[in-house]
Design an enzyme around this catalytic site. Structure first.
Site, PDB file in Angstrom:
ATOM      1  N   LYS A 157      22.779  42.405 -16.021  1.00  0.00           N
ATOM      2  CA  LYS A 157      22.617  40.959 -15.779  1.00  0.00           C
ATOM      3  C   LYS A 157      23.940  40.207 -15.975  1.00  0.00           C
ATOM      4  O   LYS A 157      24.074  39.346 -16.873  1.00  0.00           O
ATOM      5  CB  LYS A 157      21.522  40.374 -16.684  1.00  0.00           C
ATOM      6  CG  LYS A 157      20.245  41.214 -16.774  1.00  0.00           C
ATOM      7  CD  LYS A 157      19.160  40.732 -15.851  1.00  0.00           C
ATOM      8  CE  LYS A 157      18.074  41.693 -15.494  1.00  0.00           C
ATOM      9  NZ  LYS A 157      17.408  42.576 -16.364  1.00  0.00           N
ATOM     10  N   ASP A 218      12.845  45.440  -5.642  1.00  0.00           N
ATOM     11  CA  ASP A 218      12.174  45.309  -6.935  1.00  0.00           C
ATOM     12  C   ASP A 218      11.055  44.292  -6.719  1.00  0.00           C
ATOM     13  O   ASP A 218      11.317  43.141  -6.392  1.00  0.00           O
ATOM     14  CB  ASP A 218      13.204  44.810  -7.969  1.00  0.00           C
ATOM     15  CG  ASP A 218      12.594  44.537  -9.336  1.00  0.00           C
ATOM     16  OD1 ASP A 218      11.397  44.190  -9.402  1.00  0.00           O
ATOM     17  OD2 ASP A 218      13.319  44.649 -10.336  1.00  0.00           O
TER      18      ASP A 218
HETATM   19  N1  GDD Z   1       7.306  52.251 -21.103  1.00  0.00           N
HETATM   20  C1  GDD Z   1       8.086  51.194 -21.075  1.00  0.00           C
HETATM   21  N2  GDD Z   1       8.474  50.617 -22.254  1.00  0.00           N
HETATM   22  N3  GDD Z   1       8.487  50.704 -19.881  1.00  0.00           N
HETATM   23  C2  GDD Z   1       9.292  49.612 -19.890  1.00  0.00           C
HETATM   24  C3  GDD Z   1       9.708  48.977 -21.062  1.00  0.00           C
HETATM   25  C4  GDD Z   1       9.274  49.522 -22.318  1.00  0.00           C
HETATM   26  O1  GDD Z   1       9.596  49.047 -23.393  1.00  0.00           O
HETATM   27  N4  GDD Z   1      10.502  47.919 -20.731  1.00  0.00           N
HETATM   28  C5  GDD Z   1      10.565  47.902 -19.390  1.00  0.00           C
HETATM   29  N5  GDD Z   1       9.832  48.918 -18.862  1.00  0.00           N
HETATM   30  C6  GDD Z   1       9.653  49.261 -17.459  1.00  0.00           C
HETATM   31  C7  GDD Z   1       9.100  48.096 -16.651  1.00  0.00           C
HETATM   32  O2  GDD Z   1       7.692  48.215 -16.559  1.00  0.00           O
HETATM   33  C8  GDD Z   1       9.764  48.278 -15.315  1.00  0.00           C
HETATM   34  O3  GDD Z   1       9.029  49.154 -14.475  1.00  0.00           O
HETATM   35  C9  GDD Z   1      11.082  48.963 -15.640  1.00  0.00           C
HETATM   36  O4  GDD Z   1      10.940  49.498 -16.954  1.00  0.00           O
HETATM   37  C10 GDD Z   1      12.282  48.004 -15.583  1.00  0.00           C
HETATM   38  O5  GDD Z   1      12.017  46.866 -16.368  1.00  0.00           O
HETATM   39  P1  GDD Z   1      12.161  45.382 -15.783  1.00  0.00           P
HETATM   40  O6  GDD Z   1      11.734  44.447 -16.859  1.00  0.00           O
HETATM   41  O7  GDD Z   1      11.502  45.266 -14.460  1.00  0.00           O
HETATM   42  O8  GDD Z   1      13.747  45.281 -15.665  1.00  0.00           O
HETATM   43  P2  GDD Z   1      14.617  44.436 -14.624  1.00  0.00           P
HETATM   44  O9  GDD Z   1      14.014  44.433 -13.272  1.00  0.00           O
HETATM   45  O10 GDD Z   1      14.941  43.107 -15.231  1.00  0.00           O
HETATM   46  O11 GDD Z   1      15.995  45.285 -14.605  1.00  0.00           O
HETATM   47  C11 GDD Z   1      15.968  46.704 -14.455  1.00  0.00           C
HETATM   48  O12 GDD Z   1      15.750  47.048 -13.102  1.00  0.00           O
HETATM   49  C12 GDD Z   1      16.774  46.647 -12.175  1.00  0.00           C
HETATM   50  C13 GDD Z   1      16.366  47.160 -10.794  1.00  0.00           C
HETATM   51  O13 GDD Z   1      15.171  46.602 -10.424  1.00  0.00           O
HETATM   52  C14 GDD Z   1      17.318  47.260 -14.945  1.00  0.00           C
HETATM   53  O14 GDD Z   1      17.207  48.663 -14.994  1.00  0.00           O
HETATM   54  C15 GDD Z   1      18.465  46.839 -14.017  1.00  0.00           C
HETATM   55  O15 GDD Z   1      19.665  47.486 -14.420  1.00  0.00           O
HETATM   56  C16 GDD Z   1      18.139  47.234 -12.590  1.00  0.00           C
HETATM   57  O16 GDD Z   1      19.171  46.775 -11.691  1.00  0.00           O
HETATM   58 MG    MG Z   2      12.191  44.976 -12.452  1.00  0.00          MG
END
Ligand code: GDD
Ligand code: MG
Length: 347
Positions: A157, A218
């Site tokens: 981010k 996403d």
């Molecule tokens: N089991 C588990 N436990 N799953 C988790 C946890 C946790 O504590 N936290 C998050 N997740 C899962 C979410 O359900 C989701 O599928 C995935 O991990 C990523 O979490 P998001 O909350 O959606 O993150 P984001 O979209 O802000 O960012 C992530 O994804 C981006 C791409 O879509 C990061 O990995 C970024 O670096 C990446 O670009």
């Molecule tokens: Mg996400």
């Protein structure tokens, strides 16, 4: 090769859709989202899949079961408190014996995973991360690479002045089990802020894979959730084909349903209604001269006479009153009832 799907997030940005339905199984073109990820894994020959859950796990288990219906073997881990992305992988340690494909459980992609796996092996990498280009990387993890494909920097981010790079973490990794030793047990830990920077610090073989011509979305916000549907309906996702756009439903001769739209079983579409570039879940009832365009409607929702729904998402079992206007950006949670003549959204 085995797989772990991170599917424990609360899906807060997708509320109200995720109040009763956890993000991993929100319907995408009337199929639970995770089935698209399971398809990707099965196509690459990966059938030993662990789902890492925390929020509403029983609903997910109930829908997907042991996976035999989908040609895979599903196991589950359930954290009582979310452990973070890397913490969730560490939590599943007992089930991990082989190199593992890890997916963020909210990315719709037609990635050719076989090629990623091959490249990971050829490079003898400890970790491989798949990248995708985006216009605005601020909501993602930016990944800068060297010319030989090694990861140089990982910035979760970022602020606009921190990097000019537009390649982001696509949420697909291949990790060798040795990586588990770098994650502290029993505490919350993240790939993005913890493990990946640590791999770089230690100079480990951490490579990026940048696939060619690959769809990536996403689905974690309403706008992107809707966009994923419009892309699938328009066949913009090369390797995912939408089957069965027409279920078994009742439609008046004088209703207009365009070719792109998808209508599930048990719907009723009354005379003069128009369904354009939209998805209707099972058992929806669309009254006379209602118009639905560029929208997604979940099962058992009723849309009243002369109502207009455009660029909107409507949950399960809703009632949209007569002559109501539901405009762009509107997102209605399950069981919402809108009084006749309501106007909402910016139309
Ligand atoms: N089991 C588990 N436990 N799953 C988790 C946890 C946790 O504590 N936290 C998050 N997740 C899962 C979410 O359900 C989701 O599928 C995935 O991990 C990523 O979490 P998001 O909350 O959606 O993150 P984001 O979209 O802000 O960012 C992530 O994804 C981006 C791409 O879509 C990061 O990995 C970024 O670096 C990446 O670009
Ligand atoms: Mg996400």
């Amino acid at each position: 090769m085995q797989a772990l799907i991170l599917a424990g997030g609360k899906g807060t940005r997708l509320r109200p859709l995720t109040v009763y339905t956890p993000k991993p199984i929100v319907p995408i073109c009337n199929r639970p989202f995770l089935l698209y990820q399971i398809d990707t894994l099965r196509r690459a020959g990966v059938t030993d899949i662990t789902l890492s859950l925390s929020y509403q796990p029983e609903k997910i288990e109930q829908q997907l079961g042991d996976g035999s219906e989908f040609g895979v073997k599903l196991k589950y881990t359930v954290e009582s408190q979310p452990m973070g992305t890397a913490g969730a992988y560490k939590f599943a340690e007992d089930l991990i014996r082989e190199p593992t494909v890890v997916f963020n459980g909210d990315v719709l992609t037609d990635l050719d995973l076989k090629t990623v796996i091959r490249e990971h092996k050829d490079r003898n990498a400890l970790a491989t991360i798949v990248l995708t280009p985006v216009e605005d990387p601020s909501a993602y993890g930016v990944v800068e690479t060297e010319s030989d494909g090694r990861v140089r920097r990982f910035l979760e981010k970022p602020k606009p002045d921190e990097t000019t790079c537009k390649n982001i973490n696509a949420g697909t990794y291949i990790l060798e089990p040795k990586v588990l030793d770098l994650i502290p047990p029993g505490v919350s830990h993240s790939f993005e802020y913890g493990l990946f920077p640590k791999l770089l610090e230690k100079g480990e073989l951490f490579f990026a894979h940048i696939p060619q011509r690959t769809y990536w979305m996403d689905i974690g916000t309403p706008a992107r959730y809707l966009q994923a549907h419009l892309d699938l309906l328009a066949n913009r996702v090369t390797r995912i084909h939408i089957k069965n756009r027409r279920g078994t439903f009742d439609s008046a001769t004088h209703a207009e349903i365009d070719e792109l739209s998808m209508i599930a079983d048990e719907c009723t579409i009354k005379p003069g209604a128009q369904i354009i570039n939209s998805v209707l879940g099972r058992g929806c009832y669309i009254e006379e001269r209602a118009r639905i365009e560029n929208s997604v409607i979940w099962s058992h929702t009723r849309v009243g006479t002369l109502a207009q729904v455009s660029n909107a998402i409507i949950g399960r079992g809703c009632h949209v009153g007569r002559s109501t206007i539901v405009g762009p950006g509107a997102v209605l949670g399950d069981k919402t009832s809108l009084t006749d003549y309501t106007k909402m959204g910016s139309s």
